[in-house]
Write an enzyme that holds these catalytic residues in place. Structure first.
Site, PDB file in Angstrom:
ATOM      1  N   HIS A   1      42.713  32.492  45.404  1.00 45.04           N
ATOM      2  CA  HIS A   1      43.208  33.119  46.631  1.00 45.04           C
ATOM      3  C   HIS A   1      42.429  32.498  47.783  1.00 45.04           C
ATOM      4  O   HIS A   1      41.344  32.940  48.125  1.00 45.04           O
ATOM      5  CB  HIS A   1      43.016  34.632  46.618  1.00 45.04           C
ATOM      6  CG  HIS A   1      43.656  35.321  47.786  1.00 45.04           C
ATOM      7  ND1 HIS A   1      42.997  36.242  48.584  1.00 45.04           N
ATOM      8  CD2 HIS A   1      44.900  35.207  48.305  1.00 45.04           C
ATOM      9  CE1 HIS A   1      43.815  36.677  49.521  1.00 45.04           C
ATOM     10  NE2 HIS A   1      44.978  36.061  49.378  1.00 45.04           N
TER      11      HIS A   1
ATOM     12  N   HIS B   1      44.819  44.777  44.813  1.00 47.83           N
ATOM     13  CA  HIS B   1      45.475  43.611  45.398  1.00 47.83           C
ATOM     14  C   HIS B   1      44.558  42.399  45.253  1.00 47.83           C
ATOM     15  O   HIS B   1      43.382  42.473  45.576  1.00 47.83           O
ATOM     16  CB  HIS B   1      45.775  43.894  46.876  1.00 47.83           C
ATOM     17  CG  HIS B   1      46.328  42.742  47.636  1.00 47.83           C
ATOM     18  ND1 HIS B   1      45.724  42.232  48.766  1.00 47.83           N
ATOM     19  CD2 HIS B   1      47.436  41.986  47.425  1.00 47.83           C
ATOM     20  CE1 HIS B   1      46.452  41.226  49.241  1.00 47.83           C
ATOM     21  NE2 HIS B   1      47.489  41.050  48.441  1.00 47.83           N
TER      22      HIS B   1
END
Length: 318
Positions: A117, A42
C-alpha cells in the site's frame, strides 16, 4: 494512575472480543454470516510497511516521481499517509477484527509475494502463518480474507498465492457454498474457519476453495470530509444491499494529493483517524443486522474510539 487504569480497561475489552463469535446469542449461531455485524480493518497489513522499500506498483506516477526526485524525504511522506493500521494481525484478531482487506504484489527480484500500500510490507506467507496459529487457539472464530487488489501478478504468481493459502490453512478453508448456509453452526460442524475472497476471475474458476470477489461488494465513500462519508454510507444503506452477498461498508476518509500537501508534516492517523472513527460510530448508532442490515464495517486504526464495540453491539438481541 488514571493512564494505567485506562490501559488495563483496554486490555480487558480486548480479551472479551477475542472469542466474540462463540459468545453470540444462540439465535445468531444459525444465522448466515452475511446477516451478522462483523468488524474489519482497512489495508489490514499496513502496520508492516517498510519505509526503506521501493514504491509499490499500486502507487500513481506522481508518487513515483516525488520519490525519484526527493528520495527518503518523500518516502517518509508516502509512509505516513499509507499506514492505516497500528495493530498487528494477532492484535487485530484479539481486538475482534474478523475481516481483513488485503493487497498483494510481486516484488522485482524476489520470489515471495508481499502486501503493498504505497510501499511494500510484510511477506504474505509469514503473515498467513501468524493468522493460522491464532485460529488454532480460537477454533470457533471465523475470518474473512479479502484479496481485492492483486498487482503485477502472472498466472504462476496467482498459483503460488493459492498454493500458499492451501498449504497454510488446509482443512480450515471453507469452500464456496450456498451463502444462505454459511452460518457459524454449519462452519463449526465442518471444522472450517477461513473464507477467502479472491478478485481474479480465472483463478477462482479453477479453485473451489476460493470465493469470487463478486460475493464481497464494498461501499467506498472516497471522500475527505466526514459528513460526506456518513451521507454516502447512509445513501447506500437506504438503497439496500445486493441479494445473496456479503457487504463491506468502508468507514474511512481518503486523502487526496491536496490533503497530503496541506498536512505534509502529519499523517493519516492524526488527520483522519479519530474523526473517521467518530463518524462511522455515528453512522452505526441507529442501525441493525439482518438481510437488509449492517454486515462488515471496516476502518483505519481500528483500536481508536469505540469502533469495534460499536459494530459488535449490533449483534446483541434487543
Amino acid at each position: 494512575m488514571a493512564s494505567t487504569t485506562g490501559e488495563a480497561s483496554k486490555l480487558e475489552n480486548c480479551a472479551k472480543n477475542s472469542d466474540w463469535m462463540s459468545k453470540l446469542p444462540e439465535s445468531l449461531l444459525c444465522e448466515p454470516l452475511k446477516n451478522i455485524a462483523i468488524p474489519g480493518s482497512h489495508d489490514s497489513f499496513s502496520y508492516s510497511l517498510d519505509m526503506t522499500s521501493p514504491v509499490s506498483p499500486s502507487s500513481p506516477d506522481t508518487v513515483r516521481n516525488l520519490v525519484s526526485t526527493f528520495g527518503n524525504m518523500a518516502k517518509k511522506i508516502v509512509y505516513n499517509w499509507s499506514v492505516t493500521q497500528s495493530l498487528t494481525f494477532n492484535q487485530q484478531l484479539d481486538h475482534g477484527i474478523r475481516y481483513f482487506d488485503l493487497r498483494v504484489s510481486t516484488w522485482k527480484g524476489k520470489s515471495e509475494l508481499y502486501f503493498v500500500h504505497g510501499l511494500f510490507g510484510a511477506e504474505v506467507g509469514s503473515c498467513l502463518l501468524e493468522i493460522k496459529t491464532w485460529l488454532d487457539d480460537h477454533p470457533k472464530e471465523v475470518i474473512f480474507l479479502d484479496f481485492n487488489h492483486l498487482y503485477d501478478m502472472s498466472a504462476s504468481d496467482h498459483d503460488q498465492l493459492v498454493a500458499t493459502l492451501t498449504s497454510v490453512f488446509d482443512s480450515k478453508l471453507c469452500p464456496l457454498i450456498d451463502i444462505e448456509t454459511a452460518a457459524l453452526n454449519v462452519l463449526w460442524d465442518r471444522g472450517v474457519q477461513v473464507l477467502v475472497f479472491y478478485h481474479h476471475d480465472s483463478t477462482t474458476q479453477q479453485n473451489p476453495m476460493l470465493w469470487p470477489g463478486g460475493f464481497m461488494p464494498s461501499v467506498w465513500p472516497n471522500v475527505t470530509e466526514a459528513p460526506k462519508m456518513v451521507n454516502l454510507l447512509e445513501a447506500h444503506f437506504t438503497r439496500g444491499r445486493p441479494y445473496g452477498k456479503f457487504q463491506v461498508n468502508q468507514g474511512v476518509l481518503t486523502p487526496t494529493g491536496t490533503t497530503i500537501l496541506q498536512y505534509i508534516n502529519r499523517s493519516l492517523q492524526d488527520v483522519f483517524g479519530p474523526i473517521a472513527i467518530k463518524n462511522v460510530q455515528y453512522f452505526l448508532k441507529d442501525k441493525g443486522i439482518g438481510p437488509r442490515g449492517i454486515n462488515i464495517v471496516i476502518a483505519d486504526f481500528v483500536e481508536l474510539g469505540d469502533f469495534i464495540p460499536s459494530v459488535l453491539a449490533l449483534n446483541q438481541i434487543k
